[in-house]
Scaffold this motif. Structure first.
Motif, mmCIF file in Angstrom:
data_model
loop_
_atom_site.group_PDB
_atom_site.id
_atom_site.type_symbol
_atom_site.label_atom_id
_atom_site.label_comp_id
_atom_site.label_asym_id
_atom_site.label_seq_id
_atom_site.Cartn_x
_atom_site.Cartn_y
_atom_site.Cartn_z
ATOM 1 N N ASP A 119 0.861 -1.184 0.000
ATOM 2 C CA ASP A 119 0.000 0.000 0.000
ATOM 3 C C ASP A 119 0.897 1.233 0.000
ATOM 4 O O ASP A 119 1.974 1.232 0.616
ATOM 5 C CB ASP A 119 -0.941 0.034 1.200
ATOM 6 C CG ASP A 119 -2.151 0.925 0.941
ATOM 7 O OD1 ASP A 119 -2.421 1.247 -0.233
ATOM 8 O OD2 ASP A 119 -2.850 1.296 1.908
ATOM 9 N N GLY A 120 0.461 2.253 -0.704
ATOM 10 C CA GLY A 120 1.281 3.447 -0.801
ATOM 11 C C GLY A 120 2.639 3.106 -1.382
ATOM 12 O O GLY A 120 2.744 2.482 -2.438
ATOM 13 N N ALA A 121 3.698 3.504 -0.681
ATOM 14 C CA ALA A 121 5.060 3.238 -1.134
ATOM 15 C C ALA A 121 5.730 2.121 -0.335
ATOM 16 O O ALA A 121 6.944 1.968 -0.399
ATOM 17 C CB ALA A 121 5.895 4.508 -1.032
ATOM 18 N N LEU A 122 4.941 1.347 0.416
ATOM 19 C CA LEU A 122 5.492 0.264 1.230
ATOM 20 C C LEU A 122 5.011 -1.097 0.730
ATOM 21 O O LEU A 122 3.873 -1.244 0.280
ATOM 22 C CB LEU A 122 5.079 0.398 2.696
ATOM 23 C CG LEU A 122 5.584 1.579 3.512
ATOM 24 C CD1 LEU A 122 5.219 1.387 4.974
ATOM 25 C CD2 LEU A 122 7.071 1.772 3.351
ATOM 26 N N VAL A 137 -0.444 -4.127 5.316
ATOM 27 C CA VAL A 137 -0.061 -2.744 5.565
ATOM 28 C C VAL A 137 -1.093 -1.845 4.902
ATOM 29 O O VAL A 137 -1.560 -2.128 3.790
ATOM 30 C CB VAL A 137 1.367 -2.451 5.035
ATOM 31 C CG1 VAL A 137 1.458 -2.693 3.531
ATOM 32 C CG2 VAL A 137 1.779 -1.024 5.360
ATOM 33 N N THR A 138 -1.473 -0.768 5.602
ATOM 34 C CA THR A 138 -2.478 0.160 5.097
ATOM 35 C C THR A 138 -1.995 1.588 5.305
ATOM 36 O O THR A 138 -1.576 1.949 6.414
ATOM 37 C CB THR A 138 -3.822 -0.021 5.825
ATOM 38 O OG1 THR A 138 -4.283 -1.359 5.637
ATOM 39 C CG2 THR A 138 -4.875 0.941 5.293
ATOM 40 N N ALA A 178 -7.282 2.458 9.679
ATOM 41 C CA ALA A 178 -6.200 1.747 8.998
ATOM 42 C C ALA A 178 -5.756 0.533 9.806
ATOM 43 O O ALA A 178 -5.506 -0.538 9.239
ATOM 44 C CB ALA A 178 -5.019 2.686 8.751
ATOM 45 N N ARG A 179 -5.648 0.677 11.127
ATOM 46 C CA ARG A 179 -5.252 -0.458 11.968
ATOM 47 C C ARG A 179 -6.299 -1.568 11.903
ATOM 48 O O ARG A 179 -5.971 -2.750 11.785
ATOM 49 C CB ARG A 179 -5.048 0.004 13.410
ATOM 50 C CG ARG A 179 -3.805 0.844 13.624
ATOM 51 C CD ARG A 179 -3.497 0.996 15.096
ATOM 52 N NE ARG A 179 -4.545 1.736 15.792
ATOM 53 C CZ ARG A 179 -4.557 3.052 15.942
ATOM 54 N NH1 ARG A 179 -3.579 3.787 15.428
ATOM 55 N NH2 ARG A 179 -5.534 3.647 16.612
ATOM 56 N N ALA A 180 -7.567 -1.190 11.992
ATOM 57 C CA ALA A 180 -8.640 -2.191 11.955
ATOM 58 C C ALA A 180 -8.692 -2.880 10.589
ATOM 59 O O ALA A 180 -8.918 -4.098 10.497
ATOM 60 C CB ALA A 180 -9.981 -1.526 12.261
ATOM 61 N N GLY A 219 2.548 7.320 9.033
ATOM 62 C CA GLY A 219 1.578 7.372 7.951
ATOM 63 C C GLY A 219 1.076 6.008 7.512
ATOM 64 O O GLY A 219 0.249 5.919 6.603
ATOM 65 N N TYR A 220 1.536 4.944 8.179
ATOM 66 C CA TYR A 220 1.107 3.598 7.844
ATOM 67 C C TYR A 220 0.744 2.813 9.095
ATOM 68 O O TYR A 220 1.280 3.076 10.183
ATOM 69 C CB TYR A 220 2.222 2.835 7.106
ATOM 70 C CG TYR A 220 2.525 3.363 5.737
ATOM 71 C CD1 TYR A 220 1.900 2.831 4.609
ATOM 72 C CD2 TYR A 220 3.424 4.403 5.542
ATOM 73 C CE1 TYR A 220 2.180 3.308 3.338
ATOM 74 C CE2 TYR A 220 3.703 4.905 4.291
ATOM 75 C CZ TYR A 220 3.078 4.343 3.191
ATOM 76 O OH TYR A 220 3.345 4.832 1.925
#
Length: 229
Positions: A119-122, A137-138, A178-180, A219-220
């Motif tokens: 997700d994103g850049a990860l 990862v979110t 995001a965690r959930a 941010g993640y």
């Protein structure tokens, strides 16, 4: 497994460079998984969870390139851990299928369980020797760009989680969402299931997983799903 091993508060990620470099040295003499515990490149050796490694790639937002980079990182990790030649390591990452790897030891092939998320850049991956594992990862959304969280939470995370999110201050809600979300995705991957909407009956099996947060850049949010205790 080490006697008395316990669960950490959060699981660190071993970051790998996009050029294939690694942040930690290779296992001594190519021993890897069979080396003494002090020499292992294992992030965790949890009670009931067996031996596993969590690795990641940063700064790669292109999804196709990210898939290739994390696959190469997994193969490099298995190469270092097993002491096998590259020809004896096969990483299976077909889209829509649960990823896994085959290690071609002289006494017979050995399966390695994988879980991958982008997700994103990860991009992150979990490598497990002793059974299924899940990871996700979110990227945390900007609060101003997060207007439709409630129906998504209700449909996919369930009424209890949706209510808990609704009770939070707006600026705290994106990180909690995001965690959930990562926890749900990690649990589903542990069971080898695709993303589905929440249901009381369908989600019963997900509750058996143990989940730990990942230590990630700001941010993640991310979660590792492990076998039941």
């Amino acid at each position: 497994m080490m006697a008395g091993a316990s669960l950490p508060a959060a699981v660190p990620v071993q970051w790998r460079r996009l050029d294939g470099g690694v942040a930690a040295p290779a296992a001594p003499d190519g021993l890897g998984f069979d080396a003494p515990a002090t020499f292992r490149r294992l992030v965790a050796n949890f009670e009931g969870g067996g031996e596993l490694v969590v690795i990641g790639i940063q700064d790669q937002a292109d999804r196709d390139l990210a898939r290739r980079a994390i696959r190469e990182a997994i193969a490099a990790e298995l190469l270092l851990l097993s002491g096998l030649s590259p020809q004896r390591i096969i990483v299976h990452t077909l889209r829509g299928k649960v990823p896994w790897a085959e290690l071609g030891f002289p006494d017979g092939p050995r399966r390695t369980w994988l879980a991958i998320s982008h997700d994103g850049a990860l991009s992150v991956a979990a490598i497990s020797l002793h059974g299924p594992v899940g990871i996700d990862v979110t990227q945390i959304a900007d609060p101003a760009a997060f207007p439709d969280w409630e129906p998504v939470a209700r449909d996919y995370l369930g009424p209890d989680t949706a209510a808990a999110l609704a009770a939070l201050p707006p600026d705290e809600r994106p990180a909690a969402f995001a965690r959930a979300w990562s926890e749900r995705e990690a649990r589903l991957k542990y069971l080898g299931r695709e993303l589905v909407e929440w249901s009381a009956d369908g989600d019963h099996a997900l509750d058996a997983c143990r989940c730990l947060p990942l230590t990630l850049p700001e941010g993640y949010a991310g979660v590792l799903a492990l076998p039941p205790a």
